[in-house]
Scaffold this motif. Structure first.
Motif, PDB file in Angstrom:
ATOM      1  N   PRO B  31       0.817  -1.211   0.000  1.00  0.00           N
ATOM      2  CA  PRO B  31       0.000   0.000   0.000  1.00  0.00           C
ATOM      3  C   PRO B  31       0.851   1.261   0.000  1.00  0.00           C
ATOM      4  N   HIS B  32       2.150   1.134   0.158  1.00  0.00           N
ATOM      5  CA  HIS B  32       2.995   2.319   0.152  1.00  0.00           C
ATOM      6  C   HIS B  32       3.928   2.303  -1.044  1.00  0.00           C
ATOM      7  N   ARG B  33       4.222   3.484  -1.514  1.00  0.00           N
ATOM      8  CA  ARG B  33       5.223   3.585  -2.565  1.00  0.00           C
ATOM      9  C   ARG B  33       6.563   3.110  -2.037  1.00  0.00           C
ATOM     10  N   ARG B  34       7.356   2.540  -2.924  1.00  0.00           N
ATOM     11  CA  ARG B  34       8.684   2.140  -2.501  1.00  0.00           C
ATOM     12  C   ARG B  34       9.687   2.725  -3.463  1.00  0.00           C
ATOM     13  N   LEU B  35      10.927   2.737  -3.041  1.00  0.00           N
ATOM     14  CA  LEU B  35      11.971   3.217  -3.927  1.00  0.00           C
ATOM     15  C   LEU B  35      12.037   2.328  -5.161  1.00  0.00           C
ATOM     16  N   PRO B  36      12.281   2.911  -6.314  1.00  0.00           N
ATOM     17  CA  PRO B  36      12.463   2.067  -7.503  1.00  0.00           C
ATOM     18  C   PRO B  36      13.725   1.201  -7.339  1.00  0.00           C
ATOM     19  N   GLU B  37      13.813   0.183  -8.187  1.00  0.00           N
ATOM     20  CA  GLU B  37      15.036  -0.634  -8.200  1.00  0.00           C
ATOM     21  C   GLU B  37      16.064   0.037  -9.095  1.00  0.00           C
ATOM     22  N   PHE B  38      17.042   0.659  -8.484  1.00  0.00           N
ATOM     23  CA  PHE B  38      18.035   1.382  -9.278  1.00  0.00           C
ATOM     24  C   PHE B  38      19.119   0.457  -9.837  1.00  0.00           C
ATOM     25  N   SER B  39      19.143  -0.801  -9.384  1.00  0.00           N
ATOM     26  CA  SER B  39      20.247  -1.672  -9.793  1.00  0.00           C
ATOM     27  C   SER B  39      19.783  -2.883 -10.591  1.00  0.00           C
ATOM     28  N   SER B  40      18.510  -2.865 -11.049  1.00  0.00           N
ATOM     29  CA  SER B  40      18.050  -3.982 -11.871  1.00  0.00           C
ATOM     30  C   SER B  40      18.727  -3.948 -13.236  1.00  0.00           C
ATOM     31  N   PHE B  41      18.906  -5.106 -13.811  1.00  0.00           N
ATOM     32  CA  PHE B  41      19.397  -5.298 -15.186  1.00  0.00           C
ATOM     33  C   PHE B  41      20.886  -5.015 -15.373  1.00  0.00           C
TER      34      PHE B  41
END
Lengths: 595, 595
Positions: B31-41
């Motif tokens: 239900p809460h926003r979370r930080l994006p995944e900055f280290s995917s891929f």
């Protein structure tokens, strides 16, 4: 023109929104996406298309266009969401309402208020999403009257494209255009959510008034107020996105407007849109996984799920098996090498072919060909082969031609509901120049990195170097392409100056930037117009663009491009070289020299 | 250069995302926003700036730029997220790692792998968000070496703007530019969520290759391949958005690239971005509520909450009270009419003023003026008044001048942390033309609808008609403007042809469209560059644009605009009129005529 119930479909699966109080209603936090509020901030309470039995008894205010009227008793009102039946009041006390609703021409805009009531038993219309209810009107207002239209809206798609483009604002009212542009907006929004909210990409706008790129023959020019100096409208943000990587924005994306002046081309537009992406510290696999996730995430739910990972094929294999670098893998009919069968043949032309260096005999097996293809089909295939003789892509074209023939007979080879993605990889880095085959040109662009296994060949046999370029193909159309870029200044200089013989001065800023701590990086661009064309099953990219140009590059509605008075050219220090006048002017100069 | 812990701030309050499986980790519905995944891929496991005590013991791979090195023992690695301390291994077995990390110049790009360990007691750095930990490195790779920089990154903001723009890719690595552009991306994304997901707006792209608008003197021209025919780059999508309303897209928005050729202007850009919005069936209040909600929803949480509704003021009141149509309402010092006090005065110049028709005496009360303003301040105010004598905006300017003077003395009048929004409404529809005051021109543009109470005046005293135009002002800067439009073809024709004496042929497509069922509609455009400038507290709009032009319209990095070889002009049938050459060419023509 019945609108199917497609709005809910379009918004199905939208993500939960945080608590936020609109001026009119409050949204509650919900784990499921909900339909947006289409009626906030305005006079209407509902859209025409959303009304159902669940609204029975509600007082509603609707705004829309008069679709048609039946015997001054019923009127069908339309908005983007659908159609609803309005009952025109017949009693004396409502004479003014009746007058408005009976006299307004079709396609006039009206606002009505009234009650949602059930249709009398037996009068429900199961084909119409709002077919169980109708509106018992109390008040009506004519917002704007409509003059006689050149054509009925529902017939527009049957009209010539020139007429549709001339009256684009009417064409846009059609179900097809409404659906296509709304789906486009939704899909791009989903892409943004994936890139920005899920994976930390930054949406950065790059300039479109730039400088001509070396070899950028297809770039529009924009005269500046400095004599002889021009901006150009770039074909892509390529240089800027690489500079952003060097600037430490390691995950960039942009829905980028790009420009390409190719003169008249049937299915190209002078301005087009690409989903432009660049990442630092990434390899080819990383970009491919990103794009696969992006398409899976943004794919419309009614078009079927997107299966991951996408298959991959080398450029060489694509050419050998499908005769093209963008194979339609929805069907087989692959090209097979049958040289061995004919190794000892006595058939003259086959012997001939096999005796040549790398000579081969190849075939396509057309399943059901014996059953479906008649003598005249075989004849047309033979003629097609003759017409395209000596083009290396002949077999690829022949394969599609055979598919066309079979489909005309009712065989379904290319299922329009099937979306067959394919990565094509390991392209050559360079190709021989068309006009001078002893020189090389970039197969894609000069910033593409060589394949790691082939770097040593750069200095000995550059024509054999494979690149780290990758294309994304969907149902036989290229919908994207990208590469890992060169991040080493020395290597980039060698490629530009020594191999491509370009004037490196024009790119000195980029070469210098590579020397100041450029991270390894790569990216991709997806052609949004082409992609939307395939997703919506539209015959032309003009069906997924609000205001496209004609194939000659004209805006048929406003008649752009247009003449400009000479005084408007003065600040830009340019004048028109009229084709006829230029002759007489040349003469005058000659006379001048002779005098 | 310590990065504050601003990333979490930036993404705080992002909405929940639906379940989606990334190739590397799976996101759960929350239900809460979370930080994006900055280290995917990509190769890294974490960003430099995110590491905390909670990561102790984790094996991490980081990629970044070498910020500085201390005695070959410590190295500080930087990425967009922040700084982290790397311990350079000293033991013999790690000699190669040590060599890489000790020899790489500052701003080189490296990848390191190692373990997150606690700093030895007493060596924690509380000023640094990652100050409790450091990385015990096992492997290191030099990804790219950096040549000696023209300047240190951290000093860049102190350098001249020309130098910053020339090396923009280095300037972009600064904390300020990273924060500004990331905040811009986030805020625009929030606007899109509000418009698209919450309120059903459709993002539609409109063409930028269009046709010159009547009176569009500031439009760039783009030569086409047809002799004498030019596209123009429009100043806004005004016509297109109205045509979209007529086309039944009743809620349109676009983050639109616009163009304006004004030559050299200090804080304008030849291309700029506006949040462009149009709605059908809406009135002025509806648009204002929409925009208030939009700004409240997208406003960065660390800039304080946005209170609704915004106050509103008529144009007449703004002029009378603040001496400008864009008042800075963060502070008082209003203009007050003190005519009555001096009705029986014997002071000559006041008598003079009051004896004239509509003559008034007005004053600004400067609080603390007696305390803070010295004789030379009063003198400078007097001089300012003399220099601006007879300009109607004199008192407004004087008010700001007094505010400047007081703030120099340390009085805080305009709190930079305060955001004071204001609607200015009821503008005049027409103004007398500057060069011919007996003719009228549009105060904003010819599509603006008249105020409903003033319509009758259109035919008798058009100069007295108020419009349905509204401006949004923030802290004394205009950040947006819009209007309810004319949707009646006859009225639009009357305004264009009779009142403005424009050539209606150039707008025949729009006039015709209004006749084919145009809904009532209105809209607004917010200037995104200016808005971001105010939100980030930047001194110039160039600080919120990735690659801005200089104030002379130059790209100092690539040196655009640039010369173009004559053969590139040929396809466009134009030639340069060189200021000097044009004379000799004229002479040659004269000689021709004489011969």
């Amino acid at each position: 023109m019945y609108f199917p119930s497609w709005m809910r479909q379009l918004y199905r699966g939208l993500s939960a929104q945080p608590a936020w109080a609109s001026p009119r209603r409050s949204l509650v936090l919900s784990p499921h996406r909900r339909l947006p509020e289409f009626s906030s901030f305005i006079a209407r309470t509902n859209t025409c298309g959303e009304l159902r039995s669940s609204h029975l008894g509600q007082e509603v205010t609707l705004c829309g266009w008069i679709q048609y009227r039946r015997q001054n008793i019923f009127l069908v009102l339309r908005d983007f969401h659908g159609l609803v039946q309005i009952v025109i009041p017949q009693d004396e006390s409502a004479a003014s309402v009746k007058k408005i609703l009976c006299e307004a021409p079709v396609e006039s805009v009206v606002q009505v208020s009234g009650t949602v009531v059930a249709r009398p038993p037996g009068q429900e219309n199961p084909k119409m999403p709002t077919g169980e209810i109708e509106i018992k009107v109390k008040t009506a207002e004519l917002l704007n009257s409509c003059k006689k239209l050149p054509f009925e809206i529902k017939d527009f798609v049957k009209k010539t494209e020139a007429l549709r483009l001339q009256y684009r604002y009417l064409d846009l009212r059609s179900f097809q255009m409404q659906r296509n542009l709304r789906l486009r907006s939704q899909m791009v929004m989903r892409m943004r959510e994936y890139l920005c909210n899920l994976h930390g990409f930054i949406d950065i706008e790059t300039p479109t008034l730039f400088k001509k790129t070396p070899g950028g023959a297809k770039e529009f020019l924009v005269p500046s107020r400095e004599p002889g100096k021009f901006y150009s409208l770039p074909q892509s943000p390529q240089q800027f996105k690489q500079l952003l990587m060097i600037g430490g924005f390691d995950r960039y994306f942009q829905v980028a407007r790009c420009y390409r002046d190719e003169g008249s081309r049937p299915d190209r537009q002078p301005e087009f849109t690409q989903i432009d992406i660049e990442m630092s510290f990434v390899d080819q696999t990383g970009i491919q996984q990103l794009i696969e996730g992006l398409l899976q995430y943004s794919w419309p739910s009614d078009r079927g799920a997107v299966a991951l990972p996408f298959p991959s094929m080398t450029f060489a294999e694509a050419l050998a098996t499908y005769g093209t670098d963008k194979p339609d893998t929805r069907f087989g009919m692959k090209i097979i090498d049958i040289s061995n069968v004919f190794r000892n043949t006595e058939i003259g032309f086959l012997q001939d072919a096999l005796s040549k260096p790398q000579g081969t005999v190849k075939a396509i097996c057309v399943p059901g060909g014996a059953k479906y293809l008649k003598r005249k089909d075989i004849e047309s295939i033979r003629k097609f082969a003759v017409d395209h003789f000596n083009q290396c892509s002949l077999l690829g074209k022949l394969r599609l031609e055979c598919a066309d023939l079979l489909e005309k007979k009712g065989v379904v080879l290319r299922d329009p509901a099937l979306f067959s993605f394919l990565w094509v990889v390991d392209f050559p880095l360079f190709l021989p120049k068309e006009d001078n085959p002893r020189e090389l040109e970039s197969a894609h662009h000069p910033f593409t990195a060589p394949h790691p296994s082939d770097i040593h060949l750069l200095y000995t046999e550059p024509e054999k170097v494979r690149s780290q370029h990758y294309d994304l193909v969907l149902n036989g159309s290229e919908i994207g392409g990208g590469s890992i870029r060169i991040h080493n200044a020395e290597l980039q200089h060698y490629v530009l100056a020594t191999l491509l013989k370009e004037d490196v001065k024009l790119l000195s800023h980029l070469l210098q930037a590579l020397d100041y701590g450029a991270p390894p990086h790569g990216g991709i661009a997806l052609g949004l117009d082409r992609l939307m064309c395939l997703v919506t099953g539209s015959p032309s990219i003009r069906d997924v663009i609000a205001f496209p140009k004609s194939f000659r590059g004209h805006d048929l509605m406003s008649s752009a491009p247009d003449c400009v008075p000479p005084e408007d050219l003065k600040p830009y220090h340019i004048q028109v070289s009229w084709p006829a006048d230029s002759e007489s002017e040349k003469n005058s100069l000659n006379l001048h020299q002779e005098s």
